[in-house]
Design a protein around this motif. Structure first.
Motif, PDB file in Angstrom:
ATOM      1  N   TYR A   1     -48.813 -14.056 -29.426  1.00  0.00           N
ATOM      2  CA  TYR A   1     -48.897 -15.374 -28.861  1.00  0.00           C
ATOM      3  C   TYR A   1     -49.009 -16.510 -30.127  1.00  0.00           C
ATOM      4  O   TYR A   1     -48.794 -17.623 -30.132  1.00  0.00           O
ATOM      5  CB  TYR A   1     -49.844 -15.432 -28.120  1.00  0.00           C
ATOM      6  CG  TYR A   1     -49.665 -14.602 -26.735  1.00  0.00           C
ATOM      7  CD1 TYR A   1     -48.523 -14.836 -25.953  1.00  0.00           C
ATOM      8  CD2 TYR A   1     -50.415 -13.405 -26.277  1.00  0.00           C
ATOM      9  CE1 TYR A   1     -48.224 -13.836 -24.902  1.00  0.00           C
ATOM     10  CE2 TYR A   1     -50.218 -12.770 -25.576  1.00  0.00           C
ATOM     11  CZ  TYR A   1     -48.928 -12.726 -24.651  1.00  0.00           C
ATOM     12  OH  TYR A   1     -48.647 -11.820 -23.443  1.00  0.00           O
TER      13      TYR A   1
ATOM     14  N   ILE B   1     -43.490 -20.103 -22.194  1.00  0.00           N
ATOM     15  CA  ILE B   1     -45.152 -19.979 -22.049  1.00  0.00           C
ATOM     16  C   ILE B   1     -45.619 -21.501 -22.281  1.00  0.00           C
ATOM     17  O   ILE B   1     -45.396 -22.017 -23.055  1.00  0.00           O
ATOM     18  CB  ILE B   1     -45.627 -19.119 -23.042  1.00  0.00           C
ATOM     19  CG1 ILE B   1     -45.082 -17.695 -23.004  1.00  0.00           C
ATOM     20  CG2 ILE B   1     -47.239 -19.127 -22.909  1.00  0.00           C
ATOM     21  CD1 ILE B   1     -45.449 -16.823 -24.128  1.00  0.00           C
TER      22      ILE B   1
ATOM     23  N   SER C   1     -55.182 -22.333 -24.174  1.00  0.00           N
ATOM     24  CA  SER C   1     -55.172 -21.607 -22.883  1.00  0.00           C
ATOM     25  C   SER C   1     -53.520 -21.353 -22.428  1.00  0.00           C
ATOM     26  O   SER C   1     -52.983 -22.471 -22.467  1.00  0.00           O
ATOM     27  CB  SER C   1     -56.192 -22.003 -21.993  1.00  0.00           C
ATOM     28  OG  SER C   1     -55.749 -23.348 -21.392  1.00  0.00           O
ATOM     29  N   PHE C   2     -53.449 -20.286 -21.792  1.00  0.00           N
ATOM     30  CA  PHE C   2     -52.135 -20.154 -21.184  1.00  0.00           C
ATOM     31  C   PHE C   2     -52.011 -18.982 -20.330  1.00  0.00           C
ATOM     32  O   PHE C   2     -53.008 -17.993 -20.178  1.00  0.00           O
ATOM     33  CB  PHE C   2     -50.927 -19.880 -22.382  1.00  0.00           C
ATOM     34  CG  PHE C   2     -51.323 -18.762 -23.267  1.00  0.00           C
ATOM     35  CD1 PHE C   2     -50.833 -17.528 -23.168  1.00  0.00           C
ATOM     36  CD2 PHE C   2     -52.048 -19.072 -24.387  1.00  0.00           C
ATOM     37  CE1 PHE C   2     -50.923 -16.570 -23.906  1.00  0.00           C
ATOM     38  CE2 PHE C   2     -52.297 -18.102 -25.304  1.00  0.00           C
ATOM     39  CZ  PHE C   2     -51.904 -16.848 -25.334  1.00  0.00           C
ATOM     40  N   SER C   3     -50.975 -18.777 -19.440  1.00  0.00           N
ATOM     41  CA  SER C   3     -50.686 -17.281 -18.729  1.00  0.00           C
ATOM     42  C   SER C   3     -49.454 -16.825 -18.979  1.00  0.00           C
ATOM     43  O   SER C   3     -48.466 -17.581 -19.424  1.00  0.00           O
ATOM     44  CB  SER C   3     -50.925 -17.611 -16.909  1.00  0.00           C
ATOM     45  OG  SER C   3     -52.118 -18.448 -17.016  1.00  0.00           O
ATOM     46  N   HIS C   4     -49.577 -15.461 -19.068  1.00  0.00           N
ATOM     47  CA  HIS C   4     -48.302 -14.908 -19.401  1.00  0.00           C
ATOM     48  C   HIS C   4     -48.246 -13.472 -18.534  1.00  0.00           C
ATOM     49  O   HIS C   4     -49.195 -12.760 -18.789  1.00  0.00           O
ATOM     50  CB  HIS C   4     -48.257 -14.452 -20.815  1.00  0.00           C
ATOM     51  CG  HIS C   4     -46.732 -14.121 -21.263  1.00  0.00           C
ATOM     52  ND1 HIS C   4     -46.519 -13.068 -21.956  1.00  0.00           N
ATOM     53  CD2 HIS C   4     -45.450 -14.504 -20.843  1.00  0.00           C
ATOM     54  CE1 HIS C   4     -45.160 -12.634 -22.192  1.00  0.00           C
ATOM     55  NE2 HIS C   4     -44.541 -13.584 -21.463  1.00  0.00           N
ATOM     56  N   GLN C   5     -47.328 -13.289 -17.796  1.00  0.00           N
ATOM     57  CA  GLN C   5     -46.859 -11.997 -17.246  1.00  0.00           C
ATOM     58  C   GLN C   5     -48.171 -11.531 -16.241  1.00  0.00           C
ATOM     59  O   GLN C   5     -48.738 -10.435 -16.289  1.00  0.00           O
ATOM     60  CB  GLN C   5     -46.870 -10.870 -18.126  1.00  0.00           C
ATOM     61  CG  GLN C   5     -45.303 -11.065 -18.720  1.00  0.00           C
ATOM     62  CD  GLN C   5     -45.168 -10.029 -19.901  1.00  0.00           C
ATOM     63  OE1 GLN C   5     -45.896  -8.934 -19.940  1.00  0.00           O
ATOM     64  NE2 GLN C   5     -43.915  -9.798 -20.108  1.00  0.00           N
ATOM     65  N   GLY C   6     -48.817 -12.767 -15.722  1.00  0.00           N
ATOM     66  CA  GLY C   6     -49.834 -12.654 -14.560  1.00  0.00           C
ATOM     67  C   GLY C   6     -51.364 -12.385 -15.316  1.00  0.00           C
ATOM     68  O   GLY C   6     -52.364 -11.989 -14.595  1.00  0.00           O
ATOM     69  N   THR C   7     -51.420 -12.573 -16.446  1.00  0.00           N
ATOM     70  CA  THR C   7     -52.742 -12.597 -17.369  1.00  0.00           C
ATOM     71  C   THR C   7     -52.963 -13.883 -18.015  1.00  0.00           C
ATOM     72  O   THR C   7     -51.918 -14.530 -18.491  1.00  0.00           O
ATOM     73  CB  THR C   7     -52.784 -11.468 -18.338  1.00  0.00           C
ATOM     74  OG1 THR C   7     -52.236  -9.975 -17.757  1.00  0.00           O
ATOM     75  CG2 THR C   7     -54.120 -11.399 -19.383  1.00  0.00           C
ATOM     76  N   ASP C   8     -54.362 -14.229 -17.847  1.00  0.00           N
ATOM     77  CA  ASP C   8     -54.645 -15.552 -18.253  1.00  0.00           C
ATOM     78  C   ASP C   8     -55.246 -15.545 -19.821  1.00  0.00           C
ATOM     79  O   ASP C   8     -56.057 -14.294 -19.918  1.00  0.00           O
ATOM     80  CB  ASP C   8     -55.773 -16.327 -17.341  1.00  0.00           C
ATOM     81  CG  ASP C   8     -55.223 -16.793 -16.189  1.00  0.00           C
ATOM     82  OD1 ASP C   8     -54.074 -16.958 -16.129  1.00  0.00           O
ATOM     83  OD2 ASP C   8     -55.961 -16.800 -15.050  1.00  0.00           O
ATOM     84  N   TYR C   9     -54.902 -16.117 -20.822  1.00  0.00           N
ATOM     85  CA  TYR C   9     -55.614 -15.990 -22.117  1.00  0.00           C
ATOM     86  C   TYR C   9     -56.239 -17.228 -22.348  1.00  0.00           C
ATOM     87  O   TYR C   9     -55.716 -18.596 -22.028  1.00  0.00           O
ATOM     88  CB  TYR C   9     -54.494 -15.488 -23.031  1.00  0.00           C
ATOM     89  CG  TYR C   9     -53.492 -14.499 -22.925  1.00  0.00           C
ATOM     90  CD1 TYR C   9     -54.123 -13.202 -23.386  1.00  0.00           C
ATOM     91  CD2 TYR C   9     -52.652 -14.251 -21.896  1.00  0.00           C
ATOM     92  CE1 TYR C   9     -53.421 -11.885 -23.489  1.00  0.00           C
ATOM     93  CE2 TYR C   9     -51.823 -13.106 -21.745  1.00  0.00           C
ATOM     94  CZ  TYR C   9     -52.349 -11.961 -22.303  1.00  0.00           C
ATOM     95  OH  TYR C   9     -51.865 -10.907 -22.214  1.00  0.00           O
ATOM     96  N   ASN C  10     -57.201 -17.217 -23.264  1.00  0.00           N
ATOM     97  CA  ASN C  10     -57.998 -18.123 -23.994  1.00  0.00           C
ATOM     98  C   ASN C  10     -58.385 -17.846 -25.122  1.00  0.00           C
ATOM     99  O   ASN C  10     -58.940 -16.893 -25.667  1.00  0.00           O
ATOM    100  CB  ASN C  10     -59.277 -18.437 -23.088  1.00  0.00           C
ATOM    101  CG  ASN C  10     -58.941 -19.035 -21.514  1.00  0.00           C
ATOM    102  OD1 ASN C  10     -58.597 -20.180 -21.612  1.00  0.00           O
ATOM    103  ND2 ASN C  10     -59.030 -18.100 -20.696  1.00  0.00           N
TER     104      ASN C  10
END
Length: 243
Positions: free
Chosen positions: A17, A167, A185-194
């Motif tokens: 990412y 994204i 912060s973002f979401s991809h394929q059902g997962t949140d990322y920070n």
């Protein structure tokens, strides 16, 4: 050096990412900068250059096309694994902690695109400059391409949204405890990322102090990739040449 859990860059830079978010970097500008810089330093074809914190090797590859013998090092296993596909007799990549000097000596050591100031301790910043000093051949030059923290502070974009490859990245910026923070912060394929990028808001005065402690001399200071003079109020970059 701080423990792995404190090394935000070891985690963030090793994800796909990071490279997706920054895929729009200006490669033409980077190439022109490398041409100007190597010409200014009067480096000759066949000279050796260490690209310190090379990422996926974009600067290393271009420098190699100019005829230099280039070694790219980075802490990210994923980035180095990617870069290794481009290796040849005069271009190599390996994982390495830039606080620790390599055994080889180089005509120039480049630390580019704000790949400095991540550490929590002043000692690690100084260790890195001392390592660069040890990695230089007699008469060689170290280069640190850093941001101008004063310009960043006065032109801070506190919030923005970037959509890249489908994204949606939500980006928040602030300056706290003399660090420039960028929360992503973002979401991809059902997962949140920070993730949070954290770079110390170093100034020219800070670098001069580091150089004195590391026993190196500042030779030139530029404010952009065309190698214009540095001006605290208007320059976007802080490019330091030392040895």
């Amino acid at each position: 050096m701080q423990k792995e859990k404190e090394m935000w860059y070891a985690e963030w830079f090793n994800t796909p990412y990071y490279h997706i978010l920054y895929k729009d970097r200006d490669y033409q500008e980077a190439g022109a900068f490398m041409q100007r810089l190597t010409s200014f330093l009067q480096l000759q074809k066949g000279d050796t250059i260490l690209d310190l914190a090379c990422g996926k090797g974009r600067h290393s590859k271009f420098l190699n096309t100019l005829g230099f013998n280039v070694t790219g090092v980075d802490l990210s296993p994923a980035s180095i694994a990617f870069a290794k596909q481009f290796e040849n007799e005069t271009l190599s990549f390996k994982e390495h902690d830039m606080c620790i000097p390599l055994a080889e000596r180089f005509d120039a050591v480049f630390n580019l695109f704000t790949s400095f100031g991540y550490f929590e301790t002043e000692n690690d910043n100084i260790r890195t400059i001392k390592a660069i000093k040890e990695e230089l051949k007699p008469g060689g030059y170290g280069v640190i391409d850093f941001l101008n923290s004063h310009y960043v502070a006065t032109h801070l974009v506190e919030s923005e949204i970037k959509v890249v490859d489908g994204i949606t990245f939500h980006i928040e910026r602030k300056i706290k405890n003399n660090y420039i923070l960028k929360h992503i912060s973002f979401s991809h394929q059902g997962t949140d990322y920070n993730f949070t990028e954290k770079v110390k808001a170093l100034t020219l005065v800070d670098f001069k102090s580091y150089f004195k402690k590391a026993g190196v001399t500042l030779h030139h200071c530029f404010g952009d990739y065309t190698l214009s003079p540095f001006h605290k109020e208007t320059s976007q970059r802080l490019i330091l040449i030392f040895g």
